[in-house]
Design an enzyme around this catalytic site. Sequence first.
Site, PDB file in Angstrom:
ATOM      1  N   HIS A  66      41.333  23.928  45.301  1.00 49.83           N
ATOM      2  CA  HIS A  66      40.254  23.256  46.011  1.00 49.83           C
ATOM      3  C   HIS A  66      39.896  21.991  45.241  1.00 49.83           C
ATOM      4  O   HIS A  66      40.017  21.933  44.008  1.00 49.83           O
ATOM      5  CB  HIS A  66      39.032  24.153  46.117  1.00 49.83           C
ATOM      6  CG  HIS A  66      39.213  25.318  47.025  1.00 49.83           C
ATOM      7  ND1 HIS A  66      38.158  26.130  47.384  1.00 49.83           N
ATOM      8  CD2 HIS A  66      40.309  25.823  47.659  1.00 49.83           C
ATOM      9  CE1 HIS A  66      38.592  27.085  48.193  1.00 49.83           C
ATOM     10  NE2 HIS A  66      39.894  26.916  48.366  1.00 49.83           N
ATOM     11  N   GLU A  68      37.104  20.625  44.354  1.00 45.49           N
ATOM     12  CA  GLU A  68      36.072  20.757  43.324  1.00 45.49           C
ATOM     13  C   GLU A  68      36.645  21.345  42.042  1.00 45.49           C
ATOM     14  O   GLU A  68      36.369  20.861  40.947  1.00 45.49           O
ATOM     15  CB  GLU A  68      34.919  21.634  43.829  1.00 45.49           C
ATOM     16  CG  GLU A  68      34.221  21.099  45.056  1.00 45.49           C
ATOM     17  CD  GLU A  68      34.864  21.527  46.370  1.00 45.49           C
ATOM     18  OE1 GLU A  68      34.239  21.272  47.412  1.00 45.49           O
ATOM     19  OE2 GLU A  68      35.973  22.095  46.370  1.00 45.49           O
ATOM     20  N   CYS A  96      32.577  26.389  47.066  1.00 45.47           N
ATOM     21  CA  CYS A  96      32.680  27.822  47.355  1.00 45.47           C
ATOM     22  C   CYS A  96      32.409  28.602  46.069  1.00 45.47           C
ATOM     23  O   CYS A  96      32.239  28.013  44.992  1.00 45.47           O
ATOM     24  CB  CYS A  96      34.060  28.153  47.911  1.00 45.47           C
ATOM     25  SG  CYS A  96      35.395  28.040  46.674  1.00 45.47           S
ATOM     26  N   CYS A  99      34.875  27.690  43.299  1.00 48.10           N
ATOM     27  CA  CYS A  99      34.620  26.370  42.727  1.00 48.10           C
ATOM     28  C   CYS A  99      33.307  26.339  41.951  1.00 48.10           C
ATOM     29  O   CYS A  99      33.212  25.670  40.921  1.00 48.10           O
ATOM     30  CB  CYS A  99      34.636  25.315  43.827  1.00 48.10           C
ATOM     31  SG  CYS A  99      36.293  25.125  44.540  1.00 48.10           S
TER      32      CYS A  99
END
Length: 168
Positions: A66, A68, A96, A99
């Site tokens: 991801h 992030e 999320c 992250c």
Amino acid sequence: MNALTTAPDTLTALDLDLLRQSIALSQASRERGRHPFAALVADREGTVIASAGNNSMPPQGDPTQHAELVAVAQAAKLLSPAKLAECTLYSSAEPCCMCAGAVYWTGVGRVVYALSEHALLGLTGSHSENPTFALPCREVFAHGQRTIAVHGPLLEAQAAQVHEGFWR
């Protein structure tokens, strides 16, 4: 000690500019055929330390990559823990739980995000490539031992535009 998740600091015009940059990067990610997410890490002066688009989309992507997580991991390789604590993660969408864990473990001190997980779920529905958790990053941070300031959602309509038509 429980993490404070209501940020005592205030948002600035620079914060909003950097958040807009993360949204623009999410559009660029989409244009490259990737999921429309992006993030960047900047210091107090607004110098971008690291940035990333999402790279979790099959078949060549890694589901843990991801934007992030990638951005904070890159920043952690470049800065000391003391400097990371003064940095902000700017994300086109709320981090999320995975992250948020990466933000916590790398020591980044602040998060500013655009699209909330709740709004994202409304856009993605039950799409198999984005099984969104109903676990806001503030809840993840609330169970940690250090303070992470959180601002968001902000500029949600602008961030949502990047997702329009993508998740069909």
